[in-house]
Motif scaffolding. Structure first.
Motif, mmCIF file in Angstrom:
data_model
loop_
_atom_site.group_PDB
_atom_site.id
_atom_site.type_symbol
_atom_site.label_atom_id
_atom_site.label_comp_id
_atom_site.label_asym_id
_atom_site.label_seq_id
_atom_site.Cartn_x
_atom_site.Cartn_y
_atom_site.Cartn_z
ATOM 1 N N ARG A 148 0.447 -1.204 -0.031
ATOM 2 C CA ARG A 148 -0.094 -0.103 -0.445
ATOM 3 C C ARG A 148 0.715 1.777 0.322
ATOM 4 O O ARG A 148 1.735 1.970 1.221
ATOM 5 N N ALA A 149 0.563 2.126 -0.570
ATOM 6 C CA ALA A 149 1.420 3.365 -1.484
ATOM 7 C C ALA A 149 1.169 4.261 -0.307
ATOM 8 O O ALA A 149 2.387 5.558 0.312
ATOM 9 N N PHE A 150 -0.009 4.310 -0.027
ATOM 10 C CA PHE A 150 -0.546 5.801 1.212
ATOM 11 C C PHE A 150 0.296 4.966 2.430
ATOM 12 O O PHE A 150 -0.222 6.209 3.465
ATOM 13 N N VAL A 151 0.223 4.037 2.633
ATOM 14 C CA VAL A 151 0.769 3.994 3.764
ATOM 15 C C VAL A 151 2.536 3.774 3.981
ATOM 16 O O VAL A 151 3.035 4.338 4.703
ATOM 17 N N LEU A 152 3.376 3.463 2.972
ATOM 18 C CA LEU A 152 4.646 3.466 2.907
ATOM 19 C C LEU A 152 5.296 4.888 2.501
ATOM 20 O O LEU A 152 6.307 4.792 3.228
ATOM 21 N N ALA A 153 4.529 6.039 1.944
ATOM 22 C CA ALA A 153 4.956 6.634 1.059
ATOM 23 C C ALA A 153 4.986 7.942 1.864
ATOM 24 O O ALA A 153 5.532 8.217 3.029
ATOM 25 N N GLY A 170 12.139 0.699 -0.682
ATOM 26 C CA GLY A 170 12.180 -0.112 -1.899
ATOM 27 C C GLY A 170 10.578 -0.971 -2.177
ATOM 28 O O GLY A 170 10.127 -0.689 -2.834
ATOM 29 N N LEU A 171 9.860 -0.298 -1.279
ATOM 30 C CA LEU A 171 8.668 -1.699 -1.428
ATOM 31 C C LEU A 171 7.778 0.007 -1.982
ATOM 32 O O LEU A 171 7.335 -0.518 -2.646
ATOM 33 N N LEU A 172 8.110 0.725 -1.237
ATOM 34 C CA LEU A 172 6.997 2.033 -2.246
ATOM 35 C C LEU A 172 7.740 2.012 -3.870
ATOM 36 O O LEU A 172 7.525 2.266 -4.401
ATOM 37 N N ALA A 173 8.746 1.934 -3.910
ATOM 38 C CA ALA A 173 9.558 1.804 -5.115
ATOM 39 C C ALA A 173 8.824 0.296 -5.519
ATOM 40 O O ALA A 173 8.794 0.923 -6.849
ATOM 41 N N ALA A 174 9.016 -0.366 -5.539
ATOM 42 C CA ALA A 174 8.533 -1.692 -6.073
ATOM 43 C C ALA A 174 6.779 -0.846 -6.491
ATOM 44 O O ALA A 174 5.886 -1.469 -8.108
ATOM 45 N N VAL A 175 5.936 -0.675 -5.810
ATOM 46 C CA VAL A 175 4.169 -0.767 -5.583
ATOM 47 C C VAL A 175 3.945 1.082 -6.703
ATOM 48 O O VAL A 175 2.921 1.203 -6.851
ATOM 49 N N GLY A 176 4.751 1.806 -6.617
ATOM 50 C CA GLY A 176 4.425 3.117 -7.122
ATOM 51 C C GLY A 176 3.735 4.033 -6.412
ATOM 52 O O GLY A 176 3.443 3.179 -4.754
#
Length: 195
Positions: free
Chosen positions: A149-154, A173-179
């Motif tokens: 979830r980008a809205f969590v990771l960002a 890295g997780l955020l880069a992967a999900v965009g």
């Protein structure tokens, strides 16, 4: 911004508290909490959650991310957009007690649980709790969908640029992967650490 060259500068929308000695907590652990709101005054709801958690005995809010405006994920079509943020806590509360407090804060802001992933005044989710991995009906740690979830990771990356999600790796890295599609940083808005 601090003139101390040993501190990492942070964006003005991200607040962090560094205590040389925090005498209010004994043997605390780190925990990460996600906030979300898409009903009512979304910013006031998120700030109210920050304040309520800070007022909780055994909890100290150490960092507050920037505010992000995000599209709903996984719920009914046509929901209003969300405001999301992430907090880094130090706490002496065990995970289930922290969950009880999170639920009580949601209830205080009129949270209604009728539709799964439906619109809500306030969502307070525990993403991670230092040294704890568990899978139970009421609580799974780390959060089972945080890595998707980008809205969590960002916002998590804002609050803690060195963050890692157990079992998945660095949050960056997780955020880069999900965009970051559907996730917009609101530089005109900010949450504040209670004084």
């Amino acid at each position: 911004m601090s003139s101390d060259p040993t501190t990492t500068p942070v964006a003005p929308e991200v607040e962090q508290r560094v205590d040389s000695a925090d005498t209010t907590l004994h043997n605390p652990r780190s925990a990460v909490v996600a906030l979300g709101s898409n009903l009512g005054n979304r910013l006031e709801n998120l700030q109210g959650a920050v304040d309520a958690l800070e007022e909780t005995p055994g909890v100290r809010v150490k960092a507050v991310s920037a505010v992000y405006e995000t599209d709903g994920v996984g719920g009914p079509e046509g929901q209003p957009t969300y405001f999301n943020a992430v907090l880094v806590l130090r706490t002496t509360l065990p995970p289930h007690s922290l969950l009880e407090r999170a639920n009580a804060v949601e209830d205080a802001f009129g949270r209604v649980r009728e539709v799964r992933w439906g619109a809500r005044t306030l969502d307070v989710d525990i993403l991670a709790y230092e040294g704890v991995e568990l899978t139970q009906p009421e609580l799974t740690l780390p959060h089972p969908r945080a890595h998707e979830r980008a809205f969590v990771l960002a916002p998590w990356l804002d609050a803690d640029p060195e963050a890692e999600l157990a079992g998945h790796g660095p949050v960056a890295g997780l955020l880069a992967a999900v965009g970051e599609d559907g996730v917009r940083r609101r530089t005109d808005l900010a949450l504040h650490l209670p004084q």
